[in-house]
Motif scaffolding. Structure first.
Motif, short mmCIF file in Angstrom:
data_model
loop_
_atom_site.label_atom_id
_atom_site.label_comp_id
_atom_site.label_asym_id
_atom_site.label_seq_id
_atom_site.Cartn_x
_atom_site.Cartn_y
_atom_site.Cartn_z
N PHE A 84 17.08 27.88 28.02
CA PHE A 84 18.47 28.32 28.07
C PHE A 84 18.59 29.66 28.79
O PHE A 84 19.50 29.89 29.59
N LEU A 85 17.62 30.55 28.53
CA LEU A 85 17.63 31.86 29.21
C LEU A 85 17.42 31.69 30.71
O LEU A 85 18.07 32.35 31.52
N ALA A 86 16.47 30.79 31.07
CA ALA A 86 16.22 30.54 32.50
C ALA A 86 17.47 29.97 33.15
O ALA A 86 17.83 30.34 34.27
N SER A 130 19.35 24.19 35.56
CA SER A 130 20.04 23.11 34.85
C SER A 130 19.02 22.08 34.36
O SER A 130 19.10 21.61 33.22
N ALA A 131 18.07 21.73 35.24
CA ALA A 131 17.07 20.71 34.88
C ALA A 131 16.23 21.19 33.68
O ALA A 131 15.92 20.40 32.78
N LYS A 222 33.62 17.25 30.80
CA LYS A 222 34.43 18.26 31.50
C LYS A 222 33.66 18.84 32.68
O LYS A 222 34.18 18.93 33.79
N HIS A 223 32.40 19.26 32.43
CA HIS A 223 31.69 19.91 33.55
C HIS A 223 31.28 18.91 34.61
O HIS A 223 31.22 19.24 35.80
N PHE A 267 31.73 25.35 31.48
CA PHE A 267 31.75 24.19 30.57
C PHE A 267 30.33 23.65 30.36
O PHE A 267 29.97 23.23 29.26
N GLN A 268 29.53 23.68 31.43
CA GLN A 268 28.15 23.20 31.32
C GLN A 268 27.37 24.08 30.34
O GLN A 268 26.65 23.58 29.47
N MET A 269 27.56 25.40 30.47
CA MET A 269 26.87 26.33 29.57
C MET A 269 27.29 26.07 28.11
O MET A 269 26.44 26.03 27.21
N GLU A 270 28.58 25.87 27.90
CA GLU A 270 29.06 25.62 26.54
C GLU A 270 28.50 24.31 25.99
O GLU A 270 28.10 24.22 24.82
#
Ligand SMILES: [Zn+2]
Length: 332
Positions: A84-86, A130-131, A222-223, A267-270
């Motif tokens: 998640f940090l990356a 993302s991957a 959404k994303h 939205f992707q982060m959420e």
């Protein structure tokens, strides 16, 4: 007054072919601006100003989220936070590289190419970010620890190399084969996105088949919808294509592309955060969460190869004539 000292803006027929944007007729900065003029142009209304701000402000938004997640908590609660940090780091990098590219791209033809090489490399790094997050948190339960899951991140690393190389190479075709250049650049970013999304699409399929009502799936919808919209806007050059000259400063496709991309990333982060929280105990039980070394190692390889590609492309620029020289040769 500051505005009186700012450089005069040019129309599209006063700048070299490689600088011209379809449907944008005025508001161009001088193609040989100084670094100071480029920096000052951030506060002057040019056709790049909103391109700069629509990525500079979100850089700080994602940095704020990254800082809020640091340092990763010790023990069980913080285990597996590295992907998640990356991912958050890659969310900071791509808008930052883009805003720098849009700021300094008018220093020279060479600087313009190098600026966008970095922009493309940062976008590829975001696809790897993302991957990494998808591999760690969103994989469908049926696919966890499968062969596809095992090779998913290594393939994503390989994809970033291909994506950076193809997108940087597309700049060499820009003047003579502009449509092919744009198509290959779009492909360079679409195909890693589609690959990254395979586990997500499978979850959508399962959800549709089972008529599920999971809130996290709605967040992922959404994303994904915004990602498709972002790609459409990038490729279509709408709305300025329909009304050339009317959207030179505000509302042209590149600004909308930036804004949609950033909202999609939000939205992707959420959605990733929701999956990470909801599935944390189960993920720990499957012992599939990667370590800091595995996560940072993948990011490190991606960045090292991207920098090598940028270096090679930058050296190759010496063999490419400047657009202005080319125009003179062709008698434009
Ligand atoms: Zn941009």
């Amino acid at each position: 007054m500051l505005s009186l000292k700012l450089p005069r803006l040019l129309s599209s027929n006063q700048v070299p072919e490689g600088y011209q944007e379809q449907g944008i007729l005025f508001g161009y900065r001088h193609p040989r601006s100084s670094a100071t003029d480029c920096l000052l142009s951030v506060f002057q209304m040019t056709n790049e100003t909103l391109n700069i701000w629509t990525h500079f402000v979100p850089t700080w938004y994602f940095l704020w989220h990254l800082a809020g997640s640091l340092p990763p908590r010790d023990g069980r609660a913080g285990a597996g936070a590295w992907p998640f940090l990356a991912y958050l780091l890659s969310c900071c990098l791509y808008p930052f590289a883009s805003s720098c590219a849009h700021t300094f791209s008018t220093m020279s033809s060479r600087a313009r190419h190098i600026c966008y090489f970095f922009d493309y490399a940062a976008l590829s790094t975001y696809s790897l970010g993302s991957a990494l997050a998808y591999s760690a948190y969103i994989f469908p339960k049926e696919w966890v620890n499968s062969t596809f899951h095992y090779y998913y991140v290594p393939i994503a690393v390989f994809n970033t190399v291909v994506s950076t190389s193809l997108s940087c190479y597309s700049r060499f075709l820009e003047v003579e084969r502009s449509r092919f250049s744009k198509a290959s650049r779009t492909l360079a970013f679409v195909y890693p996105y589609l690959f990254d999304s395979i586990p997500l699409f499978y979850r959508f399929y399962l959800c549709a088949a089972e008529s599920c009502t999971e809130a996290v799936i709605r967040a992922h919808y959404k994303h994904t919808a915004l990602a498709f919209l972002t790609c459409f806007i990038f490729a279509s050059h709408l709305p300025e294509r329909l009304a050339p000259g009317h959207f030179d400063y505000i509302g042209h496709s590149h600004q909308v592309f930036h804004v949609c991309g950033i909202i999609g990333t939000h939205f992707q982060m959420e959605a990733i955060r929701m999956d990470m929280t909801e599935r944390h105990d189960w993920l720990l039980a499957t012992s599939m969460l990667p370590s800091a070394l595995q996560t940072l190692g993948s990011m490190g390889i991606c960045m090292a190869v991207s920098l090598t590609v940028i270096g090679l492309c930058s050296v190759s620029l010496s063999f490419m004539p400047e657009p202005s020289q080319r125009e003179k040769l062709h008698g434009h």
